[in-house]
Write a protein that holds these residues in place. Structure first.
Motif, PDB file in Angstrom:
ATOM      1  N   ALA A  74      47.007  62.222  41.167  1.00 14.41           N
ATOM      2  CA  ALA A  74      47.850  61.235  41.845  1.00 14.41           C
ATOM      3  C   ALA A  74      48.421  61.795  43.143  1.00 14.41           C
ATOM      4  O   ALA A  74      48.435  61.106  44.173  1.00 14.41           O
ATOM      5  CB  ALA A  74      48.986  60.802  40.907  1.00 14.41           C
ATOM      6  N   PHE A  75      48.889  63.034  43.127  1.00 15.77           N
ATOM      7  CA  PHE A  75      49.474  63.620  44.336  1.00 15.77           C
ATOM      8  C   PHE A  75      48.401  63.925  45.388  1.00 15.77           C
ATOM      9  O   PHE A  75      48.674  63.865  46.591  1.00 15.77           O
ATOM     10  CB  PHE A  75      50.242  64.889  43.988  1.00 15.77           C
ATOM     11  CG  PHE A  75      51.536  64.631  43.265  1.00 15.77           C
ATOM     12  CD1 PHE A  75      52.519  63.835  43.821  1.00 15.77           C
ATOM     13  CD2 PHE A  75      51.775  65.179  42.014  1.00 15.77           C
ATOM     14  CE1 PHE A  75      53.708  63.584  43.161  1.00 15.77           C
ATOM     15  CE2 PHE A  75      52.964  64.935  41.348  1.00 15.77           C
ATOM     16  CZ  PHE A  75      53.936  64.139  41.920  1.00 15.77           C
ATOM     17  N   LEU A  76      47.195  64.263  44.953  1.00 19.31           N
ATOM     18  CA  LEU A  76      46.118  64.511  45.913  1.00 19.31           C
ATOM     19  C   LEU A  76      45.708  63.251  46.651  1.00 19.31           C
ATOM     20  O   LEU A  76      45.232  63.316  47.796  1.00 19.31           O
ATOM     21  CB  LEU A  76      44.897  65.105  45.190  1.00 19.31           C
ATOM     22  CG  LEU A  76      44.960  66.583  44.818  1.00 19.31           C
ATOM     23  CD1 LEU A  76      43.724  66.977  44.020  1.00 19.31           C
ATOM     24  CD2 LEU A  76      45.111  67.468  46.054  1.00 19.31           C
TER      25      LEU A  76
ATOM     26  N   ALA B 128      55.146  56.858  40.673  1.00 15.44           N
ATOM     27  CA  ALA B 128      55.730  56.164  39.523  1.00 15.44           C
ATOM     28  C   ALA B 128      54.686  55.455  38.652  1.00 15.44           C
ATOM     29  O   ALA B 128      54.767  55.528  37.414  1.00 15.44           O
ATOM     30  CB  ALA B 128      56.794  55.170  40.005  1.00 15.44           C
ATOM     31  N   PRO B 129      53.683  54.748  39.210  1.00 14.24           N
ATOM     32  CA  PRO B 129      52.680  54.124  38.328  1.00 14.24           C
ATOM     33  C   PRO B 129      51.924  55.127  37.467  1.00 14.24           C
ATOM     34  O   PRO B 129      51.684  54.885  36.280  1.00 14.24           O
ATOM     35  CB  PRO B 129      51.746  53.412  39.320  1.00 14.24           C
ATOM     36  CG  PRO B 129      52.581  53.178  40.526  1.00 14.24           C
ATOM     37  CD  PRO B 129      53.475  54.360  40.624  1.00 14.24           C
ATOM     38  N   THR B 130      51.555  56.262  38.047  1.00 15.27           N
ATOM     39  CA  THR B 130      50.843  57.277  37.268  1.00 15.27           C
ATOM     40  C   THR B 130      51.762  57.901  36.232  1.00 15.27           C
ATOM     41  O   THR B 130      51.320  58.240  35.122  1.00 15.27           O
ATOM     42  CB  THR B 130      50.284  58.354  38.199  1.00 15.27           C
ATOM     43  OG1 THR B 130      49.545  57.740  39.246  1.00 15.27           O
ATOM     44  CG2 THR B 130      49.382  59.305  37.442  1.00 15.27           C
ATOM     45  N   MET B 131      53.030  58.056  36.555  1.00 16.50           N
ATOM     46  CA  MET B 131      53.979  58.575  35.573  1.00 16.50           C
ATOM     47  C   MET B 131      54.135  57.626  34.400  1.00 16.50           C
ATOM     48  O   MET B 131      54.296  58.060  33.255  1.00 16.50           O
ATOM     49  CB  MET B 131      55.335  58.822  36.246  1.00 16.50           C
ATOM     50  CG  MET B 131      55.334  59.946  37.259  1.00 16.50           C
ATOM     51  SD  MET B 131      56.931  60.141  38.096  1.00 16.50           S
ATOM     52  CE  MET B 131      57.981  60.572  36.705  1.00 16.50           C
ATOM     53  N   SER B 132      54.072  56.319  34.668  1.00  9.74           N
ATOM     54  CA  SER B 132      54.145  55.363  33.564  1.00  9.74           C
ATOM     55  C   SER B 132      52.936  55.490  32.652  1.00  9.74           C
ATOM     56  O   SER B 132      53.043  55.368  31.428  1.00  9.74           O
ATOM     57  CB  SER B 132      54.254  53.942  34.118  1.00  9.74           C
ATOM     58  OG  SER B 132      53.080  53.579  34.809  1.00  9.74           O
ATOM     59  N   VAL B 133      51.764  55.760  33.230  1.00  9.73           N
ATOM     60  CA  VAL B 133      50.568  55.985  32.420  1.00  9.73           C
ATOM     61  C   VAL B 133      50.739  57.233  31.561  1.00  9.73           C
ATOM     62  O   VAL B 133      50.402  57.243  30.367  1.00  9.73           O
ATOM     63  CB  VAL B 133      49.329  56.110  33.315  1.00  9.73           C
ATOM     64  CG1 VAL B 133      48.107  56.491  32.495  1.00  9.73           C
ATOM     65  CG2 VAL B 133      49.085  54.817  34.053  1.00  9.73           C
TER      66      VAL B 133
ATOM     67  N   GLN C 198      53.861  44.916  28.404  1.00  7.98           N
ATOM     68  CA  GLN C 198      52.430  44.741  28.593  1.00  7.98           C
ATOM     69  C   GLN C 198      52.034  44.741  30.061  1.00  7.98           C
ATOM     70  O   GLN C 198      51.063  45.399  30.457  1.00  7.98           O
ATOM     71  CB  GLN C 198      51.979  43.442  27.936  1.00  7.98           C
ATOM     72  CG  GLN C 198      50.479  43.185  28.027  1.00  7.98           C
ATOM     73  CD  GLN C 198      50.080  41.911  27.316  1.00  7.98           C
ATOM     74  OE1 GLN C 198      50.922  41.154  26.866  1.00  7.98           O
ATOM     75  NE2 GLN C 198      48.791  41.676  27.214  1.00  7.98           N
ATOM     76  N   ARG C 199      52.760  44.031  30.892  1.00 10.70           N
ATOM     77  CA  ARG C 199      52.397  43.960  32.310  1.00 10.70           C
ATOM     78  C   ARG C 199      52.504  45.332  32.976  1.00 10.70           C
ATOM     79  O   ARG C 199      51.634  45.717  33.765  1.00 10.70           O
ATOM     80  CB  ARG C 199      53.288  42.951  33.022  1.00 10.70           C
ATOM     81  CG  ARG C 199      52.940  42.751  34.488  1.00 10.70           C
ATOM     82  CD  ARG C 199      53.768  41.633  35.090  1.00 10.70           C
ATOM     83  NE  ARG C 199      53.476  40.372  34.432  1.00 10.70           N
ATOM     84  CZ  ARG C 199      52.454  39.589  34.774  1.00 10.70           C
ATOM     85  NH1 ARG C 199      51.631  39.955  35.749  1.00 10.70           N
ATOM     86  NH2 ARG C 199      52.257  38.441  34.149  1.00 10.70           N
ATOM     87  N   ARG C 200      53.567  46.068  32.657  1.00  9.96           N
ATOM     88  CA  ARG C 200      53.707  47.402  33.243  1.00  9.96           C
ATOM     89  C   ARG C 200      52.608  48.334  32.763  1.00  9.96           C
ATOM     90  O   ARG C 200      52.107  49.169  33.522  1.00  9.96           O
ATOM     91  CB  ARG C 200      55.092  47.976  32.901  1.00  9.96           C
ATOM     92  CG  ARG C 200      55.326  49.378  33.430  1.00  9.96           C
ATOM     93  CD  ARG C 200      56.759  49.808  33.183  1.00  9.96           C
ATOM     94  NE  ARG C 200      57.665  49.069  34.034  1.00  9.96           N
ATOM     95  CZ  ARG C 200      57.976  49.421  35.267  1.00  9.96           C
ATOM     96  NH1 ARG C 200      57.443  50.502  35.811  1.00  9.96           N
ATOM     97  NH2 ARG C 200      58.827  48.718  35.972  1.00  9.96           N
ATOM     98  N   VAL C 201      52.228  48.210  31.496  1.00  7.84           N
ATOM     99  CA  VAL C 201      51.169  49.059  30.963  1.00  7.84           C
ATOM    100  C   VAL C 201      49.857  48.795  31.694  1.00  7.84           C
ATOM    101  O   VAL C 201      49.161  49.714  32.140  1.00  7.84           O
ATOM    102  CB  VAL C 201      50.990  48.811  29.453  1.00  7.84           C
ATOM    103  CG1 VAL C 201      49.762  49.521  28.926  1.00  7.84           C
ATOM    104  CG2 VAL C 201      52.218  49.290  28.691  1.00  7.84           C
ATOM    105  N   ILE C 202      49.502  47.525  31.869  1.00  4.09           N
ATOM    106  CA  ILE C 202      48.247  47.174  32.522  1.00  4.09           C
ATOM    107  C   ILE C 202      48.265  47.579  33.994  1.00  4.09           C
ATOM    108  O   ILE C 202      47.296  48.123  34.521  1.00  4.09           O
ATOM    109  CB  ILE C 202      47.982  45.667  32.374  1.00  4.09           C
ATOM    110  CG1 ILE C 202      47.784  45.311  30.884  1.00  4.09           C
ATOM    111  CG2 ILE C 202      46.772  45.236  33.182  1.00  4.09           C
ATOM    112  CD1 ILE C 202      47.650  43.852  30.619  1.00  4.09           C
ATOM    113  N   ASP C 203      49.381  47.344  34.674  1.00  2.00           N
ATOM    114  CA  ASP C 203      49.495  47.706  36.080  1.00  2.00           C
ATOM    115  C   ASP C 203      49.384  49.228  36.257  1.00  2.00           C
ATOM    116  O   ASP C 203      48.738  49.710  37.203  1.00  2.00           O
ATOM    117  CB  ASP C 203      50.810  47.213  36.675  1.00  2.00           C
ATOM    118  CG  ASP C 203      50.855  45.690  36.773  1.00  2.00           C
ATOM    119  OD1 ASP C 203      49.776  45.071  36.711  1.00  2.00           O
ATOM    120  OD2 ASP C 203      51.962  45.143  36.904  1.00  2.00           O
ATOM    121  N   GLY C 204      50.019  49.969  35.360  1.00  2.00           N
ATOM    122  CA  GLY C 204      49.960  51.422  35.465  1.00  2.00           C
ATOM    123  C   GLY C 204      48.561  51.950  35.239  1.00  2.00           C
ATOM    124  O   GLY C 204      48.076  52.829  35.975  1.00  2.00           O
ATOM    125  N   LEU C 205      47.874  51.425  34.233  1.00  2.00           N
ATOM    126  CA  LEU C 205      46.507  51.874  33.973  1.00  2.00           C
ATOM    127  C   LEU C 205      45.574  51.493  35.122  1.00  2.00           C
ATOM    128  O   LEU C 205      44.681  52.253  35.498  1.00  2.00           O
ATOM    129  CB  LEU C 205      45.999  51.258  32.659  1.00  2.00           C
ATOM    130  CG  LEU C 205      46.687  51.733  31.380  1.00  2.00           C
ATOM    131  CD1 LEU C 205      46.164  50.972  30.188  1.00  2.00           C
ATOM    132  CD2 LEU C 205      46.473  53.231  31.167  1.00  2.00           C
TER     133      LEU C 205
END
Length: 313
Positions: A198-200, A230-235, A300-307
């Motif tokens: 994510a950082f790269l 933040a999205p990758t951290m949620s994953v 559910q929406r946050r899970v799908i968006d993060g993935l």
């Protein structure tokens, strides 16, 4: 005068075009276009119907084990072990759920599972995020070697170093304790690799602009890069919660008493090599799965968006 002639010419051309479109004698192109439009709409409806049929069939296949688990949890043991499947038990056996609390210290094991999951999730968010940023953005001696060592953990099954972990926990006197349960899961190579990726992917210009504004390394990490990750951290948080909640082998190794076990290991004590009350075991599984299922439905929406944003397959 010229403007008036131009306006009259435009009006005449518009009328001619409109007349041709409406003229039945010259209506073949319009009819052909309408036919093609109808064909496209029909084809689109057919494709949508096939897609919905395939998706519905896939959803049914995926949901069937959960529905069957619910049915078994409300059946008798004879119905569950019947050679002919009983798709509806008739009289619902709600007493199976009561029996779960009689045979297991359910609330104590549930609290242990929640505590272990919370500690591991917070620890991995902190440690894996910092390690991922260091491997992605910082330059230090031995970075490549350390990264190779961390990534090599992903290639080795966890059962290989199970005995070594047990000896370390035993030497620290952490058997049958929360510390012994959470210690191996405070850090993960997968989380480090995920955060490094994510950082790269973030633009180098953001970091350079922050340095020009006088920000140090910690300020760049905390105020610039971390919000973007933040999205990758949620994953990472989602995968850690699921893995920690469902982990079975390690709790069975380091705990000997039912009261010290999390729910995943407590459910295993309901199974016996002689006689097993399958409806009670299924009822306990439903109760253990309910918190994670409710959390997924709510988020559910946050899970799908993060993935989706992380590209995790």
């Amino acid at each position: 005068m010229t403007d008036a002639l131009r306006t009259e010419s435009l009006r005449t051309a518009t009328e001619v075009i409109t007349t041709r479109r409406r003229d039945p004698a010259d209506g073949r192109p319009s009819a052909a276009r309408a036919a093609r439009a109808r064909a496209r709409r029909t084809g689109a409806r057919g494709e949508h119907a096939v897609a919905h049929l395939v998706l519905g069939l896939g959803a049914l296949i995926m949901a069937f084990p959960f529905v069957w688990q619910l049915i078994m949890s409300l059946s008798t043991n004879a119905q569950v072990q019947s050679v002919t499947p009983v798709f509806w038990p008739g009289e619902l056996q709600w007493g199976n759920y009561v029996a779960v609390f009689e045979r297991l210290p359910f609330f104590q094991q549930f609290g242990t599972s929640v505590l272990i999951t919370a500690i591991r999730t917070v620890a991995q968010l902190v440690l894996c995020t910092m390690a991922g940023y260091a491997f992605a953005r910082l330059r230090f001696r031995g970075r490549g070697v350390l990264l190779a060592i961390v990534l090599s953990i992903l290639m080795v099954p966890s059962q290989v170093y199970l005995l070594s972990q047990y000896q370390i926990v035993q030497g620290l006197g952490l058997l049958n304790s929360i510390g012994g349960l959470v210690l191996p899961g405070l850090f993960s190579a997968f989380g480090t690799f995920l955060m490094r990726t994510a950082f790269l992917s973030m633009p180098q210009e953001l970091e350079e602009a922050a340095r020009l504004d006088g920000a140090n390394t910690w300020q760049i990490f905390w105020r610039v890069m971390l919000p973007l990750a933040a999205p990758t951290m949620s994953v990472l948080a989602i995968t850690t919660v699921l893995w920690s909640w469902n982990e079975l082998l390690w709790p069975l190794v380091v705990t000997s008493y039912s009261a010290d076990m999390p729910l995943s290991a407590g459910l295993a004590t309901l199974l016996s090599d002689r006689t097993t009350d399958y409806p009670v075991a299924m009822a306990a599984s439903v109760l253990a799965m309910a918190p994670v299922l409710i959390a997924f439905i709510v988020l559910q929406r946050r899970v799908i968006d993060g993935l989706a944003s992380s590209g995790l397959k």
